[in-house]
Structures are given as structure tokens and as C-alpha cells.
Design a protein around this motif. Structure first.
Motif, PDB file in Angstrom:
ATOM      1  N   SER A   1       0.764  -1.286  -0.220  1.00 10.35           N
ATOM      2  CA  SER A   1      -0.147   0.043   0.106  1.00 10.35           C
ATOM      3  C   SER A   1       0.896   1.231   0.054  1.00 10.35           C
ATOM      4  O   SER A   1       2.126   1.247   0.330  1.00 10.35           O
ATOM      5  CB  SER A   1      -0.893   0.122   1.322  1.00 10.35           C
ATOM      6  OG  SER A   1       0.040   0.093   2.422  1.00 10.35           O
ATOM      7  N   GLU A   2       0.359   2.217  -0.272  1.00 13.62           N
ATOM      8  CA  GLU A   2       0.935   3.618  -0.136  1.00 13.62           C
ATOM      9  C   GLU A   2       1.375   3.852   1.127  1.00 13.62           C
ATOM     10  O   GLU A   2       2.714   4.601   1.271  1.00 13.62           O
ATOM     11  CB  GLU A   2       0.169   4.671  -0.785  1.00 13.62           C
ATOM     12  CG  GLU A   2       0.756   6.052  -1.066  1.00 13.62           C
ATOM     13  CD  GLU A   2      -0.093   7.098  -1.847  1.00 13.62           C
ATOM     14  OE1 GLU A   2      -0.542   8.105  -1.139  1.00 13.62           O
ATOM     15  OE2 GLU A   2      -0.361   6.972  -2.991  1.00 13.62           O
ATOM     16  N   ASP A   3       0.769   3.686   2.068  1.00 11.85           N
ATOM     17  CA  ASP A   3       1.020   4.022   3.467  1.00 11.85           C
ATOM     18  C   ASP A   3       2.116   3.107   3.879  1.00 11.85           C
ATOM     19  O   ASP A   3       3.242   3.577   4.670  1.00 11.85           O
ATOM     20  CB  ASP A   3      -0.275   3.713   4.473  1.00 11.85           C
ATOM     21  CG  ASP A   3      -1.183   4.861   4.431  1.00 11.85           C
ATOM     22  OD1 ASP A   3      -0.766   5.991   3.942  1.00 11.85           O
ATOM     23  OD2 ASP A   3      -2.314   4.644   4.877  1.00 11.85           O
TER      24      ASP A   3
ATOM     25  N   ALA B   1       4.550   2.142   1.689  1.00 13.56           N
ATOM     26  CA  ALA B   1       5.648   2.612   1.092  1.00 13.56           C
ATOM     27  C   ALA B   1       6.128   3.955   1.798  1.00 13.56           C
ATOM     28  O   ALA B   1       7.430   4.354   1.941  1.00 13.56           O
ATOM     29  CB  ALA B   1       5.447   3.171  -0.473  1.00 13.56           C
ATOM     30  N   ARG B   2       5.390   4.899   2.485  1.00 15.16           N
ATOM     31  CA  ARG B   2       5.750   6.083   3.194  1.00 15.16           C
ATOM     32  C   ARG B   2       6.479   5.697   4.364  1.00 15.16           C
ATOM     33  O   ARG B   2       7.544   6.293   4.591  1.00 15.16           O
ATOM     34  CB  ARG B   2       4.536   6.751   3.607  1.00 15.16           C
ATOM     35  CG  ARG B   2       3.747   7.483   2.586  1.00 15.16           C
ATOM     36  CD  ARG B   2       2.329   8.040   3.066  1.00 15.16           C
ATOM     37  NE  ARG B   2       1.197   8.284   2.017  1.00 15.16           N
ATOM     38  CZ  ARG B   2       1.404   9.521   1.471  1.00 15.16           C
ATOM     39  NH1 ARG B   2       2.387  10.538   1.903  1.00 15.16           N
ATOM     40  NH2 ARG B   2       0.574   9.695   0.582  1.00 15.16           N
TER      41      ARG B   2
ATOM     42  N   TYR C   1      10.125  -0.571  -3.788  1.00 10.91           N
ATOM     43  CA  TYR C   1       9.329   0.542  -3.294  1.00 10.91           C
ATOM     44  C   TYR C   1       9.873   1.676  -4.079  1.00 10.91           C
ATOM     45  O   TYR C   1       9.051   2.765  -3.985  1.00 10.91           O
ATOM     46  CB  TYR C   1       9.433   0.839  -1.768  1.00 10.91           C
ATOM     47  CG  TYR C   1       9.410  -0.051  -0.905  1.00 10.91           C
ATOM     48  CD1 TYR C   1       7.958  -0.621  -0.805  1.00 10.91           C
ATOM     49  CD2 TYR C   1      10.418  -0.906  -0.396  1.00 10.91           C
ATOM     50  CE1 TYR C   1       7.622  -1.587   0.148  1.00 10.91           C
ATOM     51  CE2 TYR C   1       9.987  -2.105   0.465  1.00 10.91           C
ATOM     52  CZ  TYR C   1       8.593  -2.351   0.707  1.00 10.91           C
ATOM     53  OH  TYR C   1       8.402  -3.603   1.438  1.00 10.91           O
TER      54      TYR C   1
ATOM     55  N   SER D   1       6.614   3.162  -5.988  1.00  6.87           N
ATOM     56  CA  SER D   1       5.830   3.905  -5.145  1.00  6.87           C
ATOM     57  C   SER D   1       6.447   5.302  -4.335  1.00  6.87           C
ATOM     58  O   SER D   1       5.512   6.241  -4.363  1.00  6.87           O
ATOM     59  CB  SER D   1       5.509   3.005  -4.001  1.00  6.87           C
ATOM     60  OG  SER D   1       4.860   1.778  -4.217  1.00  6.87           O
ATOM     61  N   TRP D   2       7.582   5.350  -4.187  1.00  8.88           N
ATOM     62  CA  TRP D   2       8.308   6.689  -3.607  1.00  8.88           C
ATOM     63  C   TRP D   2       8.187   7.749  -4.855  1.00  8.88           C
ATOM     64  O   TRP D   2       7.750   8.976  -4.610  1.00  8.88           O
ATOM     65  CB  TRP D   2       9.407   6.642  -3.402  1.00  8.88           C
ATOM     66  CG  TRP D   2       9.808   5.502  -2.152  1.00  8.88           C
ATOM     67  CD1 TRP D   2       8.954   5.214  -1.320  1.00  8.88           C
ATOM     68  CD2 TRP D   2      10.951   4.890  -1.772  1.00  8.88           C
ATOM     69  NE1 TRP D   2       9.371   4.088  -0.334  1.00  8.88           N
ATOM     70  CE2 TRP D   2      10.698   3.878  -0.884  1.00  8.88           C
ATOM     71  CE3 TRP D   2      12.314   4.593  -2.389  1.00  8.88           C
ATOM     72  CZ2 TRP D   2      11.672   3.357  -0.029  1.00  8.88           C
ATOM     73  CZ3 TRP D   2      13.254   3.852  -1.764  1.00  8.88           C
ATOM     74  CH2 TRP D   2      12.948   3.238  -0.755  1.00  8.88           C
TER      75      TRP D   2
ATOM     76  N   LYS E   1       5.973   8.108  -7.015  1.00  6.80           N
ATOM     77  CA  LYS E   1       4.362   8.276  -7.131  1.00  6.80           C
ATOM     78  C   LYS E   1       3.937   9.390  -5.860  1.00  6.80           C
ATOM     79  O   LYS E   1       3.234  10.538  -6.289  1.00  6.80           O
ATOM     80  CB  LYS E   1       3.404   7.147  -7.196  1.00  6.80           C
ATOM     81  CG  LYS E   1       1.931   7.445  -7.351  1.00  6.80           C
ATOM     82  CD  LYS E   1       1.326   6.420  -7.374  1.00  6.80           C
ATOM     83  CE  LYS E   1      -0.450   6.740  -7.629  1.00  6.80           C
ATOM     84  NZ  LYS E   1      -0.816   7.640  -6.595  1.00  6.80           N
ATOM     85  N   ILE E   2       4.546   8.788  -4.876  1.00  5.20           N
ATOM     86  CA  ILE E   2       4.288   9.723  -3.537  1.00  5.20           C
ATOM     87  C   ILE E   2       4.840  11.263  -3.711  1.00  5.20           C
ATOM     88  O   ILE E   2       4.022  12.180  -3.423  1.00  5.20           O
ATOM     89  CB  ILE E   2       4.675   9.073  -2.333  1.00  5.20           C
ATOM     90  CG1 ILE E   2       3.938   7.679  -1.917  1.00  5.20           C
ATOM     91  CG2 ILE E   2       4.473   9.847  -1.343  1.00  5.20           C
ATOM     92  CD1 ILE E   2       4.192   7.004  -0.922  1.00  5.20           C
TER      93      ILE E   2
ATOM     94  N   ASP F   1       2.999  13.563  -6.308  1.00  6.35           N
ATOM     95  CA  ASP F   1       1.852  14.055  -5.838  1.00  6.35           C
ATOM     96  C   ASP F   1       1.721  14.748  -4.750  1.00  6.35           C
ATOM     97  O   ASP F   1       1.199  15.786  -4.569  1.00  6.35           O
ATOM     98  CB  ASP F   1       0.925  12.730  -5.450  1.00  6.35           C
ATOM     99  CG  ASP F   1       0.242  11.879  -6.703  1.00  6.35           C
ATOM    100  OD1 ASP F   1       0.606  12.278  -7.895  1.00  6.35           O
ATOM    101  OD2 ASP F   1       0.035  10.623  -6.421  1.00  6.35           O
TER     102      ASP F   1
END
Length: 411
Positions: free
Chosen positions: A233-235, A237-238, A266, A269-270, A272-273, A276
Motif C-alpha cells: 500500500s501507499e502508507d 511505502a511511506r 518501493y 511507489s516513492w 508516485k508519492i 503527488d
């Protein structure tokens, strides 16, 4: 409207480009001399490392020299910034301000030279302000950074592996081995790792373990970070981004390096985060700094406690920092490990070894440390015995020369 981008946006854009190209600090291979990978940027005029996002930002500037400072700091040390050199922007939180001293009437108090007296005042609301710094490669007259770094490393009394072991032991984290995955189980509060022999080196094993220890700090009883995101999930990856930045910092601090292979999945995902939400990098870096401080502080506090306890009660054991001359050699206690075992170095040869309370040399060193007069007497006796032995050998040789035919005769 200003076209100037906030620092966190600049850092996010540069990191995105580096991640896509495979050249980010995370992805660079680690080398023993820090010519690649991540080395914590520091200010040589204050002796302090840069923190949080500033540390990551300055490390991404493609400079070999890790030192950064303002023009004023360089000038104060009589160093000269090269003509035309371009400064790099950093942010820092200003918690104090220099303000004039006022009297009861609200007027400035003057000193003997007629100038306003100044005082440092703590700000009720800290503010983020900017500074411009130059790299050591842009400054003339500054000593070579590699010589300074090597001198610092020579003073280091522990190996990277030893330091990692001390940090992990001080944390009291529960660690299990087996399988092929490395992760932290939040529900049951333990770290799972493959067996040591499954790693290419001890350094990679401990670098991976320290990364998972970063996750371990997020539990409610420690730093209490949001860690409910599921794998993929995105969380999730954070949280991985926070642990990854912290791994860079810790790996650089203790010189053990950083094992990116476990976390390469990851990257997308990083990216993308960060595209955004560029400000997420600022928050992740701040959390990573808290992880770094928490992990290192555990070991530092334990070491300080051990030193205080040793100074008060440990007359019958070896203590960290002891330097003991004994039988024409000198020994230093580098660290106290589990079960009062001492990590030693024989200063004459540089040989390192472990010494337990049941070893004969252990009790001899304790006695020598606690009885310096007796130690000196023993050394003198050893010297006299050696001297007598030499004199006796010389007398025997002379006697043999007198008795043996052809010996001792002039040619």
C-alpha cells in the motif's frame, strides 16, 4: 508571483529524477572509503552534521567533499570561496533570535562603546528560514577532507560491526531468524531476518537489521508513527521511505553502509508519492531524523550509564576506557559486552580480542590497574631479571671463549 520553488519541491524533483535514473543516494553502491553511497554532510566550522532534509539534499549535490558552510563561516576561518561559485540553498528552523536589551522604559541599553547590548531570545513560534552554503570543493585554503576523515576514523575505538552489535543489544529488540524475508512485525513487536549466513557479509546483515530497527521505533511505546498500512500500500511505502532515509544516516554514522537490495521494490511507489505530494519528503526526512536520534540515543545512554556504574562500583572488573600497562605491553578496554566480556586492543600491536572474567589475563589486568605501585615493582623486577639474564649469558660466553681452543686469540 514568485517563480522560486520551495526547497522541499526542489529536493523532491531532484530525488524523483535520481530514483528514475538509478542514481539516488539509496541506490548508489556502498564503498569503504565513502567515494560512493551516502556520507552525512557536516559543517566543519561547528563540527555538527546537517540534519533531516538538509542532509539528504546536500548529499545529492554530486560533491565528494561532505563539508558545507556559509560564506561568513568560511571567511571567519580565513578560507576563500572561489570566484563565481554557486551557493546551495538549505532550510533551518530558527528557535532563537538576537535582540537588543531594553530598559524599563523600553529603550535600548548601550554598552561602554555606545552600541546596543544584544541578547539571545527564545522565539515563541519557531520559524523556517533559509541559508546559502558552499561545499568544501568550492573553498580555497580549507584542509583536505579525506585527511581529516581518516584522522577521525583512526581515533574511532570500535569497528562498525561492534558498534552495530552494541546498538542492537542496547535496543533490547526481539529478533528472530529464519526464512528469506526481513521485516518488522508490529502486532507481535519483533524483527524477522534471514539467518546471518544467508547474507553476503556481516555488514549487509547489520545494515538490514538496522533498517528493520528503524521500523521498530515506530511502535506506539516508542515514536508512535502511523504504521497500519498493508504490504504494497501507499502508507506502507511511506513508512519504508522513512526507514530508508534513516538507514542512510545510521549507516554513514557508524560506517557500516546501507543495503538497498532489500527495498528496491518501493522505488515506483516513492516516485508516485513525491510527484503527488512533494512535501512528504520533508515529513519523511524529519521522521527519519527522529529514528536516527532515537536509535543512537539508546546506545549512548546505555554506554553512559555503564560508565557511571563502572566508575562507582566496578573496581573488580575491567571498565570501558581503561588503559593498563602490563608486562611490557599496554591494553585498552574498547567496550564492555554481554556477560562483562571486554573488547580489548593491545596498543603496541593493534591486535583486538575479547577477554572474559574467567580468563587469567582479565584478573591480572584488573589487579595491575588497581595496584599501580605493585605493577611498577613487578615491571622493575622483570627488568632486573632480564638484565641479570643478559649479564649471566655474557659471562658464560666469555668463559666458553677462554676454554675453547682457538677462540679469543688475536689473528
Amino acid at each position: 508571483m514568485s517563480k522560486f520553488k520551495a526547497l522541499h519541491e526542489q529536493v523532491a524533483e531532484k530525488l524523483i529524477a535520481a530514483l528514475e535514473a538509478g542514481t539516488s543516494p539509496f541506490q548508489k553502491p556502498w564503498t569503504d572509503d565513502h567515494t560512493a553511497g551516502f556520507m552525512t554532510p557536516l559543517n566543519p566550522t561547528t563540527g555538527k552534521p546537517y540534519r533531516g532534509m538538509n542532509a539528504l539534499w546536500l548529499a545529492m549535490q554530486d560533491r565528494q567533499d561532505p563539508r558545507w558552510m556559509t560564506l561568513k563561516q568560511a571567511s571567519f576561518n580565513k578560507w576563500t570561496v572561489e570566484k563565481g561559485a554557486k551557493a546551495t540553498l538549505i532550510n533551518f528552523v530558527k528557535t532563537t533570535d538576537l535582540q537588543p536589551v531594553l530598559d524599563k522604559k523600553g529603550e535600548k541599553v548601550l554598552d561602554e562603546n555606545g552600541k546596543a547590548k544584544m541578547q539571545t531570545v527564545k522565539l515563541e513560534n519557531p520559524i523556517i528560514t533559509n541559508a546559502w552554503v558552499f561545499n568544501g570543493e568550492q573553498i580555497k585554503g580549507i584542509p583536505d577532507w579525506k585527511e581529516a576523515y581518516e584522522a577521525k576514523q583512526a581515533e574511532q575505538q570500535w569497528s562498525p560491526i561492534e558498534k552495530a552489535e552494541q546498538i542492537v543489544e542496547a535496543s533490547k529488540a526481539k529478533i528472530k531468524h529464519g526464512g528469506n524475508q526481513a521485516y518488522y512485525n508490529l502486532t507481535k513487536d519483533f524483527i524477522q531476518l534471514p539467518k546471518k549466513e544467508q547474507f553476503d557479509s556481516a555488514a549487509k546483515y547489520y545494515a538490514t537489521l538496522l533498517h528493520e530497527l528503524g521500523h521498530w521505533t515506530g511502535a506506539e511505546s516508542r515514536l508512535d508513527r502511523p504504521m497500519q498500512g498493508k504490504f504494497g500500500s501507499e502508507d506502507y511505502a511511506r513508512e519504508e521511505l522513512r526507514a530508508e532515509i534513516a538507514s542512510l544516516m545510521i549507516g554513514s554514522e557508524i560506517n557500516i553502509g546501507h543495503n538497498f537490495g532489500q527495498h528496491a521494490a518501493y522505488v515506483d511507489s516513492w516516485i508516485k508519492i513525491l510527484k503527488d505530494e512533494p512535501f512528504e519528503l520533508h515529513k519523511a526526512s524529519a521522521d527519519a531524523q527522529k529514528i536516527f536520534d532515537f536509535v543512537l540515543d539508546i546506545e549512548n545512554k546505555l554506554a553512559q550509564k555503564q560508565e557511571v556504574t563502572a566508575a562507582k562500583t566496578n573496581d573488580n572488573v575491567l571498565n570501558k576506557g581503561d588503559v593498563i600497562p602490563y608486562k611490557n605491553a599496554e591494553y585498552r578496554v574498547l567496550a564492555i559486552l554481554k556477560g562483562k566480556t571486554a573488547q580489548m586492543v593491545e596498543l603496541n600491536s593493534g591486535n583486538k580480542f575479547k577477554l572474559g572474567p574467567k580468563d587469567g589475563l582479565y584478573s591480572s589486568l584488573v589487579y595491575a590497574r588497581n595496584n599501580p605501585v605493585a605493577r611498577e615493582a613487578e615491571q622493575m623486577m622483570h627488568y632486573d631479571a632480564t638484565k641479570d639474564k643478559v649479564e649471566f649469558s655474557h659471562q658464560m660466553e666469555m668463559a666458553e671463549q677462554e676454554q675453547a681452543p682457538g677462540r679469543g686469540m688475536k689473528r
